[in-house]
Design a protein around this motif. Sequence first.
Motif, short mmCIF file in Angstrom:
data_model
loop_
_atom_site.label_atom_id
_atom_site.label_comp_id
_atom_site.label_asym_id
_atom_site.label_seq_id
_atom_site.Cartn_x
_atom_site.Cartn_y
_atom_site.Cartn_z
N GLU A 111 -4.49 11.09 5.86
CA GLU A 111 -3.32 10.58 6.58
C GLU A 111 -3.78 9.93 7.88
N ALA A 112 -3.19 8.80 8.22
CA ALA A 112 -3.52 8.10 9.46
C ALA A 112 -2.25 7.70 10.18
N ASP A 113 -2.23 7.90 11.49
CA ASP A 113 -1.19 7.37 12.36
C ASP A 113 -1.75 6.13 13.04
N ILE A 114 -1.08 5.00 12.86
CA ILE A 114 -1.56 3.74 13.41
C ILE A 114 -0.44 3.04 14.16
N VAL A 115 -0.80 2.11 15.02
CA VAL A 115 0.17 1.26 15.71
C VAL A 115 -0.22 -0.19 15.47
N LEU A 116 0.72 -0.97 14.95
CA LEU A 116 0.46 -2.38 14.67
C LEU A 116 0.71 -3.22 15.92
N ALA A 117 0.45 -4.52 15.80
CA ALA A 117 0.51 -5.41 16.96
C ALA A 117 1.88 -5.46 17.61
N ASP A 118 2.93 -5.21 16.85
CA ASP A 118 4.28 -5.25 17.41
C ASP A 118 4.69 -3.95 18.09
N GLY A 119 3.76 -2.99 18.17
CA GLY A 119 4.03 -1.73 18.85
C GLY A 119 4.68 -0.66 18.00
N VAL A 120 4.93 -0.96 16.72
CA VAL A 120 5.55 0.03 15.84
C VAL A 120 4.49 1.00 15.33
N ARG A 121 4.79 2.27 15.44
CA ARG A 121 3.90 3.31 14.93
C ARG A 121 4.24 3.58 13.47
N TRP A 122 3.19 3.73 12.66
CA TRP A 122 3.33 4.04 11.24
C TRP A 122 2.48 5.25 10.90
N THR A 123 2.97 6.07 10.00
CA THR A 123 2.18 7.15 9.41
C THR A 123 2.06 6.89 7.92
N TYR A 124 0.82 6.75 7.47
CA TYR A 124 0.58 6.51 6.04
C TYR A 124 -0.41 7.54 5.54
N GLY A 125 -0.12 8.10 4.36
CA GLY A 125 -1.04 9.08 3.80
C GLY A 125 -0.86 9.22 2.30
N PHE A 126 -1.79 9.95 1.69
CA PHE A 126 -1.72 10.18 0.25
C PHE A 126 -2.59 11.37 -0.12
N GLU A 127 -2.29 11.94 -1.28
CA GLU A 127 -3.09 13.01 -1.86
C GLU A 127 -3.56 12.57 -3.24
N LEU A 128 -4.84 12.78 -3.50
CA LEU A 128 -5.45 12.35 -4.75
C LEU A 128 -5.83 13.55 -5.60
N GLY A 129 -5.44 13.52 -6.84
CA GLY A 129 -5.92 14.49 -7.82
C GLY A 129 -7.09 13.89 -8.57
N ALA A 130 -7.53 14.58 -9.61
CA ALA A 130 -8.69 14.10 -10.36
C ALA A 130 -8.39 12.81 -11.11
N ARG A 131 -7.12 12.64 -11.58
CA ARG A 131 -6.81 11.47 -12.41
C ARG A 131 -5.55 10.72 -12.01
N ARG A 132 -4.89 11.17 -10.95
CA ARG A 132 -3.70 10.44 -10.54
C ARG A 132 -3.46 10.65 -9.04
N VAL A 133 -2.66 9.76 -8.48
CA VAL A 133 -2.20 9.91 -7.11
C VAL A 133 -1.08 10.94 -7.13
N GLU A 134 -1.32 12.08 -6.52
CA GLU A 134 -0.33 13.16 -6.57
C GLU A 134 0.83 12.91 -5.61
N SER A 135 0.56 12.31 -4.48
CA SER A 135 1.63 11.99 -3.55
C SER A 135 1.18 10.85 -2.63
N GLU A 136 2.16 10.17 -2.06
CA GLU A 136 1.90 9.05 -1.16
C GLU A 136 3.15 8.85 -0.31
N TRP A 137 2.97 8.54 0.97
CA TRP A 137 4.12 8.41 1.85
C TRP A 137 3.85 7.38 2.94
N LEU A 138 4.93 6.78 3.42
CA LEU A 138 4.85 5.82 4.52
C LEU A 138 6.08 6.01 5.40
#
Length: 423
Positions: A105-132
């Motif tokens: 998971e990463a918290d980032i701020v883009l050029a327009d000043g908006v903060r975003w949190t993006y992350g994901f969880e990976l299993g052995a064969r699929r993306v178990e979860s993802e969020w923005l």
Amino acid sequence: MLLRFRVANVRSLRDEQELSFVVPEGDEGRGSRGLTLSDGKELSLYPVLGIFGANASGKSNVITALKRMRDAVLNSYAAWTSYDGIPRDEFALDPRAAEENTFYEADIVLADGVRWTYGFELGARRVESEWLFAYPKGRRQVWFDRDASREQVYEFPGGRLQDRALLARITRPDSLLLTRAADDAHPQLTPVYDWFRSNLWDITPEAERPQREAYTAQRLLESATTRRRIEELLRVADLGIAGAEVVREPGRAPVVRLRHSGGGAEAVPLDWQAESFGTRSWFALIGPLLLALDTGAVLLVDELDASLHSRFAAEVVRLFQTPWANPKGAQLVFTAHDPSLFRNPSGRRLLQPGQLWLTEKDERGATELFPISDWEPTEEADLMTSYLEGSYGGVPRVSEGQVVRRLLAVDTAAEAGTETEEG
């Protein structure tokens, strides 16, 4: 800009660990700079974080984890189809880790000043979860939430995301939705994807040096201003360097020659192979270093002090720390062994306690990551001395003379065994 990074179950990072550029409350103004968010809130961030610790304590794995998150975002749609499962590199010392998710998971701020949190969880064969999540007005907006264990895998609260039904339908179970969306140039999600594409550049001094040398050579040809900047940095690093040139010969790759002067004689270009390892390592670092400063990127340097004198490693830190040299807010994450980077030759702190992160392995062989600020050192505390004395942890558990005694014990036992056999 990068605010925070969290990771779990990647190499020695067994449990969730966090690396944060956010200045601890009460420490604002010391080695930090302000960032204005889209909601008008001011946030204090450090431009530099240094990670220190004993050998094999997991310092490089923090850099690796940042790089792995970037690779996943950029390549999950195209490259992961060629894998037998999802590439994860989970914690190897516990068999149960293979059955558990890998978390980023990463918290980032883009050029327009908006903060975003993006992350994901990976299993052995699929993306178990993802969020923005986005925070345009300070409150969290859920743009999408993915959970492979639900009957309805994707949720899009508020209907903010364009083409959400299409994205849910065309994203493979083993691919990230963010990657798939950017592949189709999705207007809302591509800026988040582009942040990963333009940041988290990884530099290991002893690896891929020829490519970085070639990149710096290419920058020498860009403009007279860029040439002067590179030559000035070279002069600082090596007494006697008067300039640099790139020689082009038909049918051959461009060749770099540094001109050396000494004793009042005319500057003489030396063959590149004759340059010292330190000079070549510095030259290879200059190109990516200037690119990060020019674009405001996050630069990752593993073992900054491996091929540079501590004075030069300190100068790299100062480039990022100094506002006029770093007007676009570039960030540096580096690993190092040399605790002299804790302070200037004058004894003043080069890095604040919140910028000094330590790695230490527990009894399971899992890495723990924490800043010295957790120990709440006083303003007068000598951080380097306290660190070397083990006050904060993160140093080898080796007593003075222990290596000699261990070797002597082995040799003595071997000699005794030989005498017994002969007897």
